[in-house]
Design a protein around this motif. Structure first.
Motif, PDB file in Angstrom:
ATOM      1  N   ALA A  37       0.831  -1.202   0.000  1.00 17.71           N
ATOM      2  CA  ALA A  37       0.000   0.000   0.000  1.00 17.71           C
ATOM      3  C   ALA A  37       0.869   1.256   0.000  1.00 17.71           C
ATOM      4  N   ARG A  55       2.543   1.568  -3.474  1.00 12.04           N
ATOM      5  CA  ARG A  55       1.619   2.048  -4.502  1.00 12.04           C
ATOM      6  C   ARG A  55       1.375   3.544  -4.374  1.00 12.04           C
ATOM      7  N   LYS A  56       1.244   4.005  -3.141  1.00  6.98           N
ATOM      8  CA  LYS A  56       0.994   5.427  -2.904  1.00  6.98           C
ATOM      9  C   LYS A  56       2.171   6.278  -3.377  1.00  6.98           C
ATOM     10  N   GLY A  96       3.065   4.864  -7.436  1.00 12.93           N
ATOM     11  CA  GLY A  96       1.987   4.931  -8.405  1.00 12.93           C
ATOM     12  C   GLY A  96       1.997   3.831  -9.445  1.00 12.93           C
TER      13      GLY A  96
END
Length: 241
Positions: free
Chosen positions: A143, A146-147, A150
């Motif tokens: 998580a 991904r933040k 991207g």
């Protein structure tokens, strides 16, 4: 003899008891294909290499050995550089990736192979057979990644992937890069597709990674990958005039 169409690269370190059934499962999954298996021994101190050597009469196994432990990313890179095929399959050496999933990934890869922007099918593990602590740590790490990066990937830690050899060798190399292959492929302008794959309990031995050491190096790695993203001017296809 015709060269192989598929090179399966498996990094291993101290995987006695795991490599024999894994190699035979890979062979069964790829029956009818022209393939080779490249096991890269990353400084094992047990009988891993001897087990693999004993399988040579029945399977197309190549063994490439590092003189000392250099890490999983280096082992994968060593195997890809040694590969004869342009289609690369990677699996972890502990047997948790199921070779029975490989034909599905290869079929999907071949179906998209005519697209010059397509480069990788990445496995995403379902019903993971890890400890609760490792699953929670992995979800949190993915998580955060991904933040910050991207890349939309849900499971960068899955070792089961199929990709173009030339695309991989064009990526910037650094230690632990295997955890960021999806991000790096996207950085180069390639398309990456995802496919659900199985996950199994480890056969024998112990994991080479812990949650704390992954977290500590992960912070530095993510910052480094963000730097690579910012310092890239975008993909291009040069034309000779």
């Amino acid at each position: 003899m015709a060269p192989p169409e598929i090179s399966v690269v498996v990094p291993v370190k101290d995987e006695t008891g795991n490599v024999t059934p894994l190699a035979r499962e890979i062979g069964a999954a790829l029956a009818g294909e022209r393939y080779e298996m490249i096991f890269v021994d990353d400084g094992s101190t047990d009988t891993t290499v001897n087990e693999l050597a004993n399988l040579r009469p029945e399977l197309p196994i190549r063994i490439v050995a590092h003189s000392r432990n250099l890490g999983q990313s280096r082992a994968i890179r060593t195997g890809v550089r040694a590969a004869q095929a342009q289609t690369i399959v990677t699996l972890d050496g502990d047997g948790q990736n199921d070779p029975a999933d490989v034909p599905r990934l290869i079929a999907a890869f071949r179906a998209a192979a005519n697209d010059p922007k397509f480069a990788m099918i990445a496995g995403e593990r379902v019903k993971r057979q890890d400890t609760a602590a490792k699953r929670i740590a992995s979800r949190l790490a993915n998580a955060i990644r991904r933040k910050l990066l991207g890349d939309s990937a849900k499971d960068t830690g899955c070792g089961l992937k199929v990709f173009r050899r030339d695309a991989f060798l064009g990526l910037p190399y650094f230690d632990h890069m295997h955890r960021y292959l999806i991000t790096l492929m996207l950085r180069e302008g390639y398309e990456v597709r995802f496919m659900a794959v199985g996950h199994r309990p480890r056969g024998t031995g112990r994991s080479k990674y812990g949650n704390l050491d992954r977290a500590l190096v992960g912070i530095t790695d993510i910052m480094g990958v963000r730097w690579l993203q910012r310092r890239f001017r975008g993909p291009d296809t040069p034309k000779e005039l």
